[in-house]
Design a protein around this motif. Structure first.
Motif, PDB file in Angstrom:
ATOM      1  N   VAL A   1       0.848  -1.214   0.000  1.00  0.00           N
ATOM      2  CA  VAL A   1       0.000   0.000   0.000  1.00  0.00           C
ATOM      3  C   VAL A   1       0.880   1.260   0.000  1.00  0.00           C
ATOM      4  CG1 VAL A   1      -1.719   1.323   1.302  1.00  0.00           C
ATOM      5  CG2 VAL A   1      -1.977  -1.153   1.070  1.00  0.00           C
ATOM      6  N   GLU A   2       1.939   1.262   0.818  1.00  0.00           N
ATOM      7  CA  GLU A   2       2.838   2.437   0.877  1.00  0.00           C
ATOM      8  C   GLU A   2       3.548   2.622  -0.460  1.00  0.00           C
ATOM      9  OE1 GLU A   2       2.352   0.340   3.514  1.00  0.00           O
ATOM     10  OE2 GLU A   2       1.253   2.004   4.458  1.00  0.00           O
ATOM     11  N   GLU A   3       3.961   1.509  -1.075  1.00  0.00           N
ATOM     12  CA  GLU A   3       4.633   1.601  -2.380  1.00  0.00           C
ATOM     13  C   GLU A   3       3.697   2.241  -3.415  1.00  0.00           C
ATOM     14  OE1 GLU A   3       7.495  -1.354  -4.152  1.00  0.00           O
ATOM     15  OE2 GLU A   3       5.735  -1.888  -5.343  1.00  0.00           O
TER      16      GLU A   3
ATOM     17  N   LYS B   1       1.079   4.205  -2.822  1.00  0.00           N
ATOM     18  CA  LYS B   1       0.877   5.626  -2.482  1.00  0.00           C
ATOM     19  C   LYS B   1       2.004   6.488  -3.060  1.00  0.00           C
ATOM     20  CE  LYS B   1      -1.671   5.237   1.898  1.00  0.00           C
ATOM     21  NZ  LYS B   1      -1.498   5.175   3.365  1.00  0.00           N
ATOM     22  N   ALA B   2       3.240   5.973  -3.010  1.00  0.00           N
ATOM     23  CA  ALA B   2       4.405   6.739  -3.461  1.00  0.00           C
ATOM     24  C   ALA B   2       4.395   6.984  -4.974  1.00  0.00           C
ATOM     25  CB  ALA B   2       5.691   6.020  -3.045  1.00  0.00           C
TER      26      ALA B   2
ATOM     27  N   LEU C   1       1.450   7.250  -6.782  1.00  0.00           N
ATOM     28  CA  LEU C   1       0.125   7.766  -7.180  1.00  0.00           C
ATOM     29  C   LEU C   1       0.182   8.794  -8.313  1.00  0.00           C
ATOM     30  CD1 LEU C   1      -2.124   8.197  -4.007  1.00  0.00           C
ATOM     31  CD2 LEU C   1      -2.823   7.245  -6.201  1.00  0.00           C
TER      32      LEU C   1
ATOM     33  N   ARG D   1      -0.071   7.176 -11.845  1.00  0.00           N
ATOM     34  CA  ARG D   1      -1.008   6.049 -11.942  1.00  0.00           C
ATOM     35  C   ARG D   1      -1.466   5.751 -13.372  1.00  0.00           C
ATOM     36  NH1 ARG D   1      -6.263   7.203  -8.443  1.00  0.00           N
ATOM     37  NH2 ARG D   1      -6.906   5.258  -9.420  1.00  0.00           N
TER      38      ARG D   1
ATOM     39  N   TYR E   1      -1.360  -3.093  -8.630  1.00  0.00           N
ATOM     40  CA  TYR E   1      -1.364  -1.633  -8.472  1.00  0.00           C
ATOM     41  C   TYR E   1      -2.778  -1.087  -8.661  1.00  0.00           C
ATOM     42  CZ  TYR E   1       3.583  -2.136  -8.170  1.00  0.00           C
ATOM     43  OH  TYR E   1       4.818  -2.526  -7.719  1.00  0.00           O
TER      44      TYR E   1
ATOM     45  N   PHE F   1      -4.985   1.140  -6.049  1.00  0.00           N
ATOM     46  CA  PHE F   1      -5.515   2.466  -6.414  1.00  0.00           C
ATOM     47  C   PHE F   1      -7.016   2.517  -6.088  1.00  0.00           C
ATOM     48  CE2 PHE F   1      -2.033   2.843  -9.847  1.00  0.00           C
ATOM     49  CZ  PHE F   1      -1.246   3.654  -9.051  1.00  0.00           C
TER      50      PHE F   1
ATOM     51  N   LEU G   1      -7.401   2.965  -2.446  1.00  0.00           N
ATOM     52  CA  LEU G   1      -7.075   4.340  -2.035  1.00  0.00           C
ATOM     53  C   LEU G   1      -8.157   5.324  -2.469  1.00  0.00           C
ATOM     54  CD1 LEU G   1      -3.228   4.335  -2.816  1.00  0.00           C
ATOM     55  CD2 LEU G   1      -4.296   4.241  -0.561  1.00  0.00           C
ATOM     56  N   ASP G   2      -8.871   4.978  -3.566  1.00  0.00           N
ATOM     57  CA  ASP G   2      -9.984   5.816  -4.040  1.00  0.00           C
ATOM     58  C   ASP G   2     -11.258   5.582  -3.222  1.00  0.00           C
ATOM     59  OD1 ASP G   2      -8.394   6.833  -6.049  1.00  0.00           O
ATOM     60  OD2 ASP G   2      -9.185   5.510  -7.613  1.00  0.00           O
TER      61      ASP G   2
END
Length: 299
Positions: A219-221, A223-224, A226, A229, A239, A243, A246-247
């Motif tokens: 998840v952190e990877e 986010k970095a 984004l 995308r 991925y 996404f 995260l959305d």
């Protein structure tokens, strides 16, 4: 001795990396990756890159060689991989290629067609339509506009569908119009080894790998990266689902479950692609001694 490239291919999580390293150690040579995402420095967890220990065991090419800000495609890969092979051949008669990106292996062994340049606006528009309407929209568009190509296309692969629609939009012609009939002749020999596992075991390994990725900080990877995308390398399994999480479209548990499902489907597509090539000899990766003996006999 004739210059030779030993290609190790097969579905994701089948054990290609470990086998390629063993073969490279046997011949004291290097491995050229044929993975379209492991070349990007910023994405390591979701691409299941070789571990630092594996990378230290033998020299590797096309791992961490590019930034996600760069676009790499099969045409670029063909030129790079031939260059890497030339470098290895200057020291050794044998090189090992390892990966699951069938199109990259095909480009290296047979050459790739010169495709027309695509104006950026066309790609952006198609990407936006894909995000808004999903793969079904891409499939419908291509089926209506280029039914002959659609009949043989990888219809579950959004990248291939977008590529075909891009060419249609940019040129008014089917992507097939730009394909060469004859493969390029290479000045080295190619030995093709395919590996796969019984389906239940392969699925078990896929599920375990996804669990490890989540625990390792996928998840952190995501986010970095984004801001990137829309990049081809991030419009893929591992991925896309994060996404969506995260959305706010999926729970984290559902995203992980979807990654497992989509990875199984991807593995099936990889097998279908490689099995079309009759030059591959297939093995179970657990029969390492048999594979090594067959390679030595072939050399």
């Amino acid at each position: 001795m004739q210059k030779t490239v030993i290609i190790i291919a097969g579905p994701t999580a089948s054990g290609k990396t470990a086998l390629a390293i063993r073969i490279a150690q046997l011949f004291n040579t290097a491995v050229i990756s044929a993975d379209s995402r492991q070349c990007y420095r910023e994405i390591s967890i979701g691409t299941a890159k070789p571990t630092p220990d594996e990378l230290a065991a033998v020299p590797h090419y096309f791992i961490d060689s590019h930034s996600i800000r760069e676009e790499v495609n099969a045409g670029i890969y063909e030129k790079l991989a031939l260059q890497y092979a030339g470098e290895i051949f200057s020291r050794n008669n044998i090189a090992v290629m390892c990966g699951g990106t069938g199109l990259y292996i095909k480009a290296f062994t047979e050459g790739i067609d010169d495709m027309p340049a695509i104006p950026p606006g066309i790609r952006e528009h198609l990407n936006a339509q894909y995000v808004a309407n999903g793969i079904t929209w891409l499939q419908q568009q291509l089926q209506e506009r280029d039914p002959a190509f659609y009949a043989t296309a990888e219809t579950q692969n959004p990248q291939r569908l977008i590529r075909a629609l891009e060419v249609l939009d940019a040129t008014g012609q089917s992507v097939t119009a730009f394909r060469k009939a004859a493969p390029q002749q290479r000045d080295f020999r190619v030995i093709k080894i395919g590996i796969t596992l019984p389906k239940e075991l392969l699925h078990e390994r896929i599920h375990h790998r996804v669990d490890l990725m989540m625990a390792a900080g996928l998840v952190e990877e995501v986010k970095a990266v984004l801001p990137y995308r829309q990049h081809n390398a991030l419009r893929t399994v591992g991925y896309q689902e994060i996404f969506d999480y995260l959305d706010g479209q999926l729970s984290l548990e559902q995203a992980a479950a979807d990654i497992k499902t989509h990875t199984r489907q991807y593995a099936k597509r990889q097998l279908t692609w490689f099995r079309k090539d009759t030059a591959f000899t297939w093995y179970d990766p657990r029969e390492e001694a048999t594979i090594l003996a067959a390679v030595q006999a072939a050399i």
